[in-house]
Design a protein around this motif. Sequence first.
Motif, PDB file in Angstrom:
ATOM      1  N   LEU A 110       0.827  -1.202   0.000  1.00 56.18           N
ATOM      2  CA  LEU A 110       0.000   0.000   0.000  1.00 56.18           C
ATOM      3  C   LEU A 110       0.869   1.262   0.000  1.00 56.18           C
ATOM      4  CD1 LEU A 110      -2.799  -1.141   2.485  1.00 56.18           C
ATOM      5  CD2 LEU A 110      -2.972  -0.931  -0.009  1.00 56.18           C
ATOM      6  N   PHE A 111       2.076   1.145   0.539  1.00 59.86           N
ATOM      7  CA  PHE A 111       3.008   2.275   0.491  1.00 59.86           C
ATOM      8  C   PHE A 111       3.363   2.613  -0.959  1.00 59.86           C
ATOM      9  CE2 PHE A 111       7.351   3.893   0.154  1.00 59.86           C
ATOM     10  CZ  PHE A 111       7.276   5.027   0.941  1.00 59.86           C
ATOM     11  N   THR A 112       3.512   1.599  -1.795  1.00 61.33           N
ATOM     12  CA  THR A 112       3.829   1.817  -3.211  1.00 61.33           C
ATOM     13  C   THR A 112       2.734   2.645  -3.872  1.00 61.33           C
ATOM     14  OG1 THR A 112       5.030  -0.273  -3.254  1.00 61.33           O
ATOM     15  CG2 THR A 112       4.397   0.653  -5.386  1.00 61.33           C
ATOM     16  N   THR A 113       1.491   2.346  -3.558  1.00 61.35           N
ATOM     17  CA  THR A 113       0.358   3.111  -4.087  1.00 61.35           C
ATOM     18  C   THR A 113       0.425   4.555  -3.598  1.00 61.35           C
ATOM     19  OG1 THR A 113      -0.998   1.114  -4.104  1.00 61.35           O
ATOM     20  CG2 THR A 113      -2.173   3.223  -4.179  1.00 61.35           C
ATOM     21  N   TRP A 114       0.703   4.734  -2.320  1.00 59.10           N
ATOM     22  CA  TRP A 114       0.785   6.070  -1.730  1.00 59.10           C
ATOM     23  C   TRP A 114       1.949   6.846  -2.354  1.00 59.10           C
ATOM     24  CZ3 TRP A 114       4.460   8.446   1.518  1.00 59.10           C
ATOM     25  CH2 TRP A 114       4.026   9.604   2.175  1.00 59.10           C
ATOM     26  N   ASN A 115       3.096   6.216  -2.488  1.00 59.86           N
ATOM     27  CA  ASN A 115       4.279   6.854  -3.063  1.00 59.86           C
ATOM     28  C   ASN A 115       4.031   7.244  -4.524  1.00 59.86           C
ATOM     29  OD1 ASN A 115       6.962   7.782  -2.656  1.00 59.86           O
ATOM     30  ND2 ASN A 115       7.779   5.938  -3.603  1.00 59.86           N
ATOM     31  N   ALA A 116       3.332   6.388  -5.270  1.00 64.41           N
ATOM     32  CA  ALA A 116       2.990   6.701  -6.666  1.00 64.41           C
ATOM     33  C   ALA A 116       2.054   7.909  -6.731  1.00 64.41           C
ATOM     34  CB  ALA A 116       2.345   5.494  -7.338  1.00 64.41           C
ATOM     35  N   ALA A 117       1.144   8.015  -5.767  1.00 62.16           N
ATOM     36  CA  ALA A 117       0.245   9.181  -5.717  1.00 62.16           C
ATOM     37  C   ALA A 117       1.045  10.453  -5.447  1.00 62.16           C
ATOM     38  CB  ALA A 117      -0.833   8.976  -4.660  1.00 62.16           C
ATOM     39  N   LEU A 118       2.067  10.376  -4.601  1.00 54.95           N
ATOM     40  CA  LEU A 118       2.919  11.537  -4.351  1.00 54.95           C
ATOM     41  C   LEU A 118       3.560  12.022  -5.645  1.00 54.95           C
ATOM     42  CD1 LEU A 118       5.011  10.625  -1.155  1.00 54.95           C
ATOM     43  CD2 LEU A 118       2.966  12.057  -1.270  1.00 54.95           C
ATOM     44  N   LYS A 119       4.021  11.086  -6.452  1.00 56.04           N
ATOM     45  CA  LYS A 119       4.732  11.422  -7.690  1.00 56.04           C
ATOM     46  C   LYS A 119       3.844  12.137  -8.711  1.00 56.04           C
ATOM     47  CE  LYS A 119       8.097   7.730  -7.173  1.00 56.04           C
ATOM     48  NZ  LYS A 119       8.578   6.435  -7.668  1.00 56.04           N
ATOM     49  N   THR A 120       2.521  12.031  -8.565  1.00 58.30           N
ATOM     50  CA  THR A 120       1.627  12.733  -9.491  1.00 58.30           C
ATOM     51  C   THR A 120       1.608  14.231  -9.222  1.00 58.30           C
ATOM     52  OG1 THR A 120      -0.386  12.586  -8.127  1.00 58.30           O
ATOM     53  CG2 THR A 120       0.093  10.709  -9.621  1.00 58.30           C
ATOM     54  N   GLY A 121       1.990  14.625  -8.002  1.00 57.25           N
ATOM     55  CA  GLY A 121       1.940  16.032  -7.625  1.00 57.25           C
ATOM     56  C   GLY A 121       0.537  16.521  -7.317  1.00 57.25           C
ATOM     57  N   ASP A 122      -0.425  15.618  -7.262  1.00 57.06           N
ATOM     58  CA  ASP A 122      -1.838  15.967  -7.056  1.00 57.06           C
ATOM     59  C   ASP A 122      -2.220  15.708  -5.591  1.00 57.06           C
ATOM     60  OD1 ASP A 122      -4.632  16.063  -6.961  1.00 57.06           O
ATOM     61  OD2 ASP A 122      -4.885  15.051  -8.883  1.00 57.06           O
ATOM     62  N   ALA A 123      -2.368  16.790  -4.827  1.00 62.85           N
ATOM     63  CA  ALA A 123      -2.674  16.675  -3.398  1.00 62.85           C
ATOM     64  C   ALA A 123      -3.993  15.949  -3.146  1.00 62.85           C
ATOM     65  CB  ALA A 123      -2.705  18.062  -2.757  1.00 62.85           C
ATOM     66  N   ASP A 124      -5.000  16.177  -4.006  1.00 61.74           N
ATOM     67  CA  ASP A 124      -6.287  15.488  -3.838  1.00 61.74           C
ATOM     68  C   ASP A 124      -6.134  13.983  -4.030  1.00 61.74           C
ATOM     69  OD1 ASP A 124      -8.366  17.390  -3.177  1.00 61.74           O
ATOM     70  OD2 ASP A 124      -7.966  18.288  -5.136  1.00 61.74           O
ATOM     71  N   LYS A 125      -5.330  13.590  -5.003  1.00 60.34           N
ATOM     72  CA  LYS A 125      -5.128  12.164  -5.264  1.00 60.34           C
ATOM     73  C   LYS A 125      -4.484  11.484  -4.057  1.00 60.34           C
ATOM     74  CE  LYS A 125      -3.652   8.985  -8.790  1.00 60.34           C
ATOM     75  NZ  LYS A 125      -3.577   8.836 -10.208  1.00 60.34           N
ATOM     76  N   VAL A 126      -3.519  12.153  -3.447  1.00 53.28           N
ATOM     77  CA  VAL A 126      -2.876  11.599  -2.252  1.00 53.28           C
ATOM     78  C   VAL A 126      -3.880  11.557  -1.103  1.00 53.28           C
ATOM     79  CG1 VAL A 126      -0.998  11.841  -0.585  1.00 53.28           C
ATOM     80  CG2 VAL A 126      -0.618  12.459  -2.985  1.00 53.28           C
ATOM     81  N   ALA A 127      -4.583  12.657  -0.884  1.00 51.00           N
ATOM     82  CA  ALA A 127      -5.526  12.745   0.237  1.00 51.00           C
ATOM     83  C   ALA A 127      -6.664  11.740   0.109  1.00 51.00           C
ATOM     84  CB  ALA A 127      -6.076  14.162   0.351  1.00 51.00           C
ATOM     85  N   ASN A 128      -7.006  11.358  -1.106  1.00 53.09           N
ATOM     86  CA  ASN A 128      -8.077  10.369  -1.302  1.00 53.09           C
ATOM     87  C   ASN A 128      -7.692   8.976  -0.825  1.00 53.09           C
ATOM     88  OD1 ASN A 128      -9.933  12.197  -2.271  1.00 53.09           O
ATOM     89  ND2 ASN A 128      -9.349  11.876  -4.416  1.00 53.09           N
ATOM     90  N   LEU A 129      -6.425   8.751  -0.544  1.00 51.15           N
ATOM     91  CA  LEU A 129      -5.993   7.467   0.011  1.00 51.15           C
ATOM     92  C   LEU A 129      -6.253   7.399   1.519  1.00 51.15           C
ATOM     93  CD1 LEU A 129      -2.628   7.072  -1.922  1.00 51.15           C
ATOM     94  CD2 LEU A 129      -4.816   5.948  -2.416  1.00 51.15           C
ATOM     95  N   TYR A 130      -6.608   8.527   2.099  1.00 50.71           N
ATOM     96  CA  TYR A 130      -6.892   8.621   3.534  1.00 50.71           C
ATOM     97  C   TYR A 130      -8.403   8.544   3.760  1.00 50.71           C
ATOM     98  CZ  TYR A 130      -2.083  10.215   4.192  1.00 50.71           C
ATOM     99  OH  TYR A 130      -0.712  10.292   4.223  1.00 50.71           O
ATOM    100  N   ALA A 131      -8.790   7.947   4.879  1.00 52.97           N
ATOM    101  CA  ALA A 131     -10.203   7.909   5.261  1.00 52.97           C
ATOM    102  C   ALA A 131     -10.667   9.333   5.576  1.00 52.97           C
ATOM    103  CB  ALA A 131     -10.391   7.017   6.491  1.00 52.97           C
ATOM    104  N   LYS A 132     -11.957   9.558   5.480  1.00 56.44           N
ATOM    105  CA  LYS A 132     -12.516  10.900   5.751  1.00 56.44           C
ATOM    106  C   LYS A 132     -12.207  11.359   7.179  1.00 56.44           C
ATOM    107  CE  LYS A 132     -14.398  11.396   1.714  1.00 56.44           C
ATOM    108  NZ  LYS A 132     -13.522  11.964   0.731  1.00 56.44           N
ATOM    109  N   ASP A 133     -12.080  10.413   8.106  1.00 49.25           N
ATOM    110  CA  ASP A 133     -11.816  10.744   9.505  1.00 49.25           C
ATOM    111  C   ASP A 133     -10.371  10.434   9.904  1.00 49.25           C
ATOM    112  OD1 ASP A 133     -12.125   7.995   9.279  1.00 49.25           O
ATOM    113  OD2 ASP A 133     -13.259   7.780  11.142  1.00 49.25           O
ATOM    114  N   ALA A 134      -9.487  10.395   8.932  1.00 47.88           N
ATOM    115  CA  ALA A 134      -8.088  10.057   9.190  1.00 47.88           C
ATOM    116  C   ALA A 134      -7.386  11.139   9.998  1.00 47.88           C
ATOM    117  CB  ALA A 134      -7.351   9.849   7.871  1.00 47.88           C
ATOM    118  N   VAL A 135      -6.307  10.719  10.646  1.00 52.25           N
ATOM    119  CA  VAL A 135      -5.423  11.645  11.353  1.00 52.25           C
ATOM    120  C   VAL A 135      -4.048  11.532  10.704  1.00 52.25           C
ATOM    121  CG1 VAL A 135      -4.306  12.183  13.555  1.00 52.25           C
ATOM    122  CG2 VAL A 135      -6.692  11.404  13.522  1.00 52.25           C
TER     123      VAL A 135
END
Length: 166
Positions: A47-72
Amino acid sequence: MTRRSITKRAAIVTATAIVAVGTVGTVVATAGTDAAKKPTKKEIAGLFTTWNAALKTGDADKVANLYAKDAVLLPTVSNKVRTNHAQIVDYFEHFLPNKPVGKKVQTIVNVLDADSAIDTGVYEFTLTDPKSGAKRVVEARYTYEYEKRNGEWKIVNHHSSAMPEG
């Protein structure tokens, strides 16, 4: 006892045994269909690979969508605790211009059940200064707590802190 009452009793015992075996057989046959399968440690670590790939897109929404709505999110390079989607997006809007590239150095995965797991360890990020282009490596400890929600793995808690001796 008469022969007829013995035959009747034997028939009742046989019928009861057949019903009992049939019920147990049905329970055993269907038990696996409802029971959720626990993920592998490799799946959770991936799952880290997915998260790291989202970082590489430069899209903050794409990264944030990997987090639950109530995430910390307790991020490495911010003093603010992020507790909702908008705050997590805000963090990544400021972090992503550094073009972070993550790499795990050490990982320990604990699969708690079919719908929750923890990935903890050490990772390093290569960050690029947006103005000068200078690169630096930041080593940090991390913890990701994942929950499967509506069939998707979501980050419910992410803590990252720079190594104190680094």
